[in-house]
Design a protein around this motif. Structure first.
Motif, PDB file in Angstrom:
ATOM      1  N   GLY A 263      19.029 -48.425 -13.027  1.00  0.00           N
ATOM      2  CA  GLY A 263      17.779 -49.146 -13.191  1.00  0.00           C
ATOM      3  C   GLY A 263      17.983 -50.593 -13.572  1.00  0.00           C
ATOM      4  O   GLY A 263      17.023 -51.299 -13.897  1.00  0.00           O
ATOM      5  N   MET A 264      19.231 -51.061 -13.546  1.00  0.00           N
ATOM      6  CA  MET A 264      19.501 -52.453 -13.874  1.00  0.00           C
ATOM      7  C   MET A 264      18.746 -53.360 -12.902  1.00  0.00           C
ATOM      8  O   MET A 264      18.810 -53.151 -11.698  1.00  0.00           O
ATOM      9  CB  MET A 264      21.007 -52.749 -13.791  1.00  0.00           C
ATOM     10  N   PRO A 265      18.035 -54.347 -13.422  1.00  0.00           N
ATOM     11  CA  PRO A 265      17.330 -55.275 -12.536  1.00  0.00           C
ATOM     12  C   PRO A 265      18.309 -56.024 -11.627  1.00  0.00           C
ATOM     13  O   PRO A 265      19.441 -56.312 -12.020  1.00  0.00           O
ATOM     14  CB  PRO A 265      16.639 -56.248 -13.506  1.00  0.00           C
ATOM     15  N   VAL A 266      17.855 -56.349 -10.438  1.00  0.00           N
ATOM     16  CA  VAL A 266      18.699 -57.062  -9.478  1.00  0.00           C
ATOM     17  C   VAL A 266      19.190 -58.379 -10.078  1.00  0.00           C
ATOM     18  O   VAL A 266      20.353 -58.753  -9.898  1.00  0.00           O
ATOM     19  CB  VAL A 266      17.948 -57.296  -8.150  1.00  0.00           C
ATOM     20  N   ALA A 267      18.338 -59.063 -10.818  1.00  0.00           N
ATOM     21  CA  ALA A 267      18.748 -60.325 -11.436  1.00  0.00           C
ATOM     22  C   ALA A 267      19.942 -60.122 -12.365  1.00  0.00           C
ATOM     23  O   ALA A 267      20.850 -60.963 -12.410  1.00  0.00           O
ATOM     24  CB  ALA A 267      17.580 -60.949 -12.189  1.00  0.00           C
ATOM     25  N   ASP A 268      19.957 -59.013 -13.107  1.00  0.00           N
ATOM     26  CA  ASP A 268      21.093 -58.723 -13.985  1.00  0.00           C
ATOM     27  C   ASP A 268      22.338 -58.378 -13.183  1.00  0.00           C
ATOM     28  O   ASP A 268      23.453 -58.731 -13.573  1.00  0.00           O
ATOM     29  CB  ASP A 268      20.762 -57.586 -14.948  1.00  0.00           C
ATOM     30  N   MET A 269      22.153 -57.681 -12.052  1.00  0.00           N
ATOM     31  CA  MET A 269      23.309 -57.374 -11.205  1.00  0.00           C
ATOM     32  C   MET A 269      23.896 -58.661 -10.633  1.00  0.00           C
ATOM     33  O   MET A 269      25.122 -58.819 -10.584  1.00  0.00           O
ATOM     34  CB  MET A 269      22.924 -56.420 -10.080  1.00  0.00           C
ATOM     35  N   VAL A 270      23.037 -59.574 -10.224  1.00  0.00           N
ATOM     36  CA  VAL A 270      23.513 -60.858  -9.698  1.00  0.00           C
ATOM     37  C   VAL A 270      24.228 -61.625 -10.806  1.00  0.00           C
ATOM     38  O   VAL A 270      25.293 -62.200 -10.587  1.00  0.00           O
ATOM     39  CB  VAL A 270      22.350 -61.677  -9.098  1.00  0.00           C
ATOM     40  N   ARG A 271      23.652 -61.627 -11.999  1.00  0.00           N
ATOM     41  CA  ARG A 271      24.303 -62.306 -13.131  1.00  0.00           C
ATOM     42  C   ARG A 271      25.662 -61.678 -13.418  1.00  0.00           C
ATOM     43  O   ARG A 271      26.636 -62.380 -13.683  1.00  0.00           O
ATOM     44  CB  ARG A 271      23.402 -62.243 -14.369  1.00  0.00           C
ATOM     45  N   TYR A 272      25.754 -60.360 -13.370  1.00  0.00           N
ATOM     46  CA  TYR A 272      27.033 -59.686 -13.582  1.00  0.00           C
ATOM     47  C   TYR A 272      28.051 -60.148 -12.529  1.00  0.00           C
ATOM     48  O   TYR A 272      29.191 -60.469 -12.860  1.00  0.00           O
ATOM     49  CB  TYR A 272      26.851 -58.167 -13.534  1.00  0.00           C
ATOM     50  N   ALA A 273      27.628 -60.200 -11.263  1.00  0.00           N
ATOM     51  CA  ALA A 273      28.522 -60.653 -10.190  1.00  0.00           C
ATOM     52  C   ALA A 273      28.985 -62.087 -10.446  1.00  0.00           C
ATOM     53  O   ALA A 273      30.161 -62.417 -10.246  1.00  0.00           O
ATOM     54  CB  ALA A 273      27.827 -60.545  -8.834  1.00  0.00           C
TER      55      ALA A 273
ATOM     56  N   GLU B  85      33.207 -65.857 -12.491  1.00  0.00           N
ATOM     57  CA  GLU B  85      33.539 -66.909 -13.454  1.00  0.00           C
ATOM     58  C   GLU B  85      34.856 -66.644 -14.166  1.00  0.00           C
ATOM     59  O   GLU B  85      35.502 -67.574 -14.628  1.00  0.00           O
ATOM     60  CB  GLU B  85      32.410 -67.071 -14.476  1.00  0.00           C
ATOM     61  N   GLY B  86      35.246 -65.389 -14.299  1.00  0.00           N
ATOM     62  CA  GLY B  86      36.556 -65.096 -14.860  1.00  0.00           C
ATOM     63  C   GLY B  86      36.536 -64.397 -16.204  1.00  0.00           C
ATOM     64  O   GLY B  86      35.497 -63.978 -16.713  1.00  0.00           O
ATOM     65  N   ASP B  87      37.735 -64.329 -16.773  1.00  0.00           N
ATOM     66  CA  ASP B  87      37.973 -63.555 -17.994  1.00  0.00           C
ATOM     67  C   ASP B  87      37.141 -63.998 -19.192  1.00  0.00           C
ATOM     68  O   ASP B  87      36.834 -63.182 -20.054  1.00  0.00           O
ATOM     69  CB  ASP B  87      39.455 -63.619 -18.381  1.00  0.00           C
ATOM     70  N   HIS B  88      36.794 -65.275 -19.266  1.00  0.00           N
ATOM     71  CA  HIS B  88      36.059 -65.742 -20.445  1.00  0.00           C
ATOM     72  C   HIS B  88      34.661 -65.128 -20.537  1.00  0.00           C
ATOM     73  O   HIS B  88      33.990 -65.293 -21.553  1.00  0.00           O
ATOM     74  CB  HIS B  88      35.996 -67.277 -20.473  1.00  0.00           C
ATOM     75  N   THR B  89      34.227 -64.382 -19.521  1.00  0.00           N
ATOM     76  CA  THR B  89      32.903 -63.746 -19.551  1.00  0.00           C
ATOM     77  C   THR B  89      32.980 -62.263 -19.940  1.00  0.00           C
ATOM     78  O   THR B  89      31.973 -61.573 -19.880  1.00  0.00           O
ATOM     79  CB  THR B  89      32.203 -63.865 -18.184  1.00  0.00           C
ATOM     80  N   TYR B  90      34.147 -61.790 -20.336  1.00  0.00           N
ATOM     81  CA  TYR B  90      34.289 -60.372 -20.689  1.00  0.00           C
ATOM     82  C   TYR B  90      33.272 -59.936 -21.731  1.00  0.00           C
ATOM     83  O   TYR B  90      32.656 -58.882 -21.599  1.00  0.00           O
ATOM     84  CB  TYR B  90      35.699 -60.084 -21.207  1.00  0.00           C
ATOM     85  N   THR B  91      33.097 -60.726 -22.772  1.00  0.00           N
ATOM     86  CA  THR B  91      32.174 -60.336 -23.841  1.00  0.00           C
ATOM     87  C   THR B  91      30.751 -60.219 -23.316  1.00  0.00           C
ATOM     88  O   THR B  91      30.058 -59.245 -23.612  1.00  0.00           O
ATOM     89  CB  THR B  91      32.230 -61.354 -24.996  1.00  0.00           C
ATOM     90  N   GLU B  92      30.332 -61.191 -22.513  1.00  0.00           N
ATOM     91  CA  GLU B  92      28.983 -61.155 -21.955  1.00  0.00           C
ATOM     92  C   GLU B  92      28.809 -59.972 -21.002  1.00  0.00           C
ATOM     93  O   GLU B  92      27.774 -59.301 -21.013  1.00  0.00           O
ATOM     94  CB  GLU B  92      28.699 -62.476 -21.234  1.00  0.00           C
TER      95      GLU B  92
ATOM     96  N   PHE C 164      30.516 -57.161 -21.128  1.00  0.00           N
ATOM     97  CA  PHE C 164      30.521 -55.992 -21.999  1.00  0.00           C
ATOM     98  C   PHE C 164      29.130 -55.759 -22.577  1.00  0.00           C
ATOM     99  O   PHE C 164      28.610 -54.638 -22.551  1.00  0.00           O
ATOM    100  CB  PHE C 164      31.553 -56.184 -23.120  1.00  0.00           C
ATOM    101  N   GLU C 165      28.509 -56.827 -23.083  1.00  0.00           N
ATOM    102  CA  GLU C 165      27.191 -56.702 -23.701  1.00  0.00           C
ATOM    103  C   GLU C 165      26.138 -56.273 -22.683  1.00  0.00           C
ATOM    104  O   GLU C 165      25.278 -55.440 -22.993  1.00  0.00           O
ATOM    105  CB  GLU C 165      26.803 -58.025 -24.368  1.00  0.00           C
ATOM    106  N   LEU C 166      26.205 -56.821 -21.477  1.00  0.00           N
ATOM    107  CA  LEU C 166      25.249 -56.435 -20.430  1.00  0.00           C
ATOM    108  C   LEU C 166      25.406 -54.961 -20.078  1.00  0.00           C
ATOM    109  O   LEU C 166      24.421 -54.221 -19.986  1.00  0.00           O
ATOM    110  CB  LEU C 166      25.455 -57.306 -19.190  1.00  0.00           C
ATOM    111  N   LEU C 167      26.645 -54.518 -19.918  1.00  0.00           N
ATOM    112  CA  LEU C 167      26.876 -53.113 -19.568  1.00  0.00           C
ATOM    113  C   LEU C 167      26.525 -52.182 -20.725  1.00  0.00           C
ATOM    114  O   LEU C 167      25.993 -51.087 -20.500  1.00  0.00           O
ATOM    115  CB  LEU C 167      28.320 -52.907 -19.110  1.00  0.00           C
ATOM    116  N   GLU C 168      26.791 -52.605 -21.949  1.00  0.00           N
ATOM    117  CA  GLU C 168      26.409 -51.797 -23.118  1.00  0.00           C
ATOM    118  C   GLU C 168      24.895 -51.649 -23.198  1.00  0.00           C
ATOM    119  O   GLU C 168      24.394 -50.559 -23.478  1.00  0.00           O
ATOM    120  CB  GLU C 168      26.942 -52.439 -24.414  1.00  0.00           C
ATOM    121  N   ALA C 169      24.161 -52.735 -22.975  1.00  0.00           N
ATOM    122  CA  ALA C 169      22.694 -52.670 -23.000  1.00  0.00           C
ATOM    123  C   ALA C 169      22.185 -51.736 -21.897  1.00  0.00           C
ATOM    124  O   ALA C 169      21.269 -50.936 -22.123  1.00  0.00           O
ATOM    125  CB  ALA C 169      22.096 -54.069 -22.836  1.00  0.00           C
TER     126      ALA C 169
END
Length: 154
Positions: free
Chosen positions: A86-96, A101-108, A110-115
């Motif tokens: 049920g993840m919104p398409v906008a969140d899927m695009v942001r995840y992509a 963007e690379g490794d420096h986005t791991y925390t973000e 992680f937080e998106l997938l945890e939510a």
């Protein structure tokens, strides 16, 4: 280059589609119609994913036809799973975007997938409650049906 090629496969891999028909890496050039057959998605959906940035950097043949790789199929498998959450398409695009963007986005990431995981668990709990109500109703009608059948047989 695909979304998955921009990351180290050991750190951000997807389960992938277990298809015996898959070609070995290096020989994995699939047409859009083959990807449609593998995934069940429509060609329109695949083109739309590319347009919105969910499926960017699809290789092209010398004639301009899209050529998908095993890694693209893996990515589409993940996207399919994210859609099921049920993840919104906008969140899927942001995840992509974060993956690219690379490794420096791991925390973000992680937080998106945890939510998303929390949301899925809440929906599962709601569905279990709904299932319990249905089970009670089904049992009620089964018991009532048996009682009626018993009365008729007398």
């Amino acid at each position: 280059m695909t979304v998955m090629e921009t990351t180290d496969t050991r750190t951000d891999s997807c389960a992938g589609l277990p298809h015996a028909e898959r070609r070995p890496d290096g020989q994995d050039q699939y047409t859009i119609s083959e990807v449609v057959a593998f995934t069940g998605l429509t060609a329109h959906t695949l083109r739309w994913y590319e347009r919105i940035g969910l499926m960017p950097h699809i290789d092209r043949s010398h004639t301009g036809q899209r050529r998908y790789s095993n890694r693209d199929l893996d990515w589409l498998d993940l996207v399919g799973k994210l859609r099921l959450t049920g993840m919104p398409v906008a969140d899927m695009v942001r995840y992509a975007e974060m993956v690219r963007e690379g490794d420096h986005t791991y925390t973000e990431r992680f937080e998106l997938l945890e939510a998303t995981r929390r949301d899925v668990r809440e929906r599962i709990a709601e569905l279990q409650d709904t299932l319990a109500v249905l089970d009670r109703k089904i049992n009620f009608y089964a018991d009532a049906g048996r009682a009626l059948a018993s009365e008729r047989s007398r």
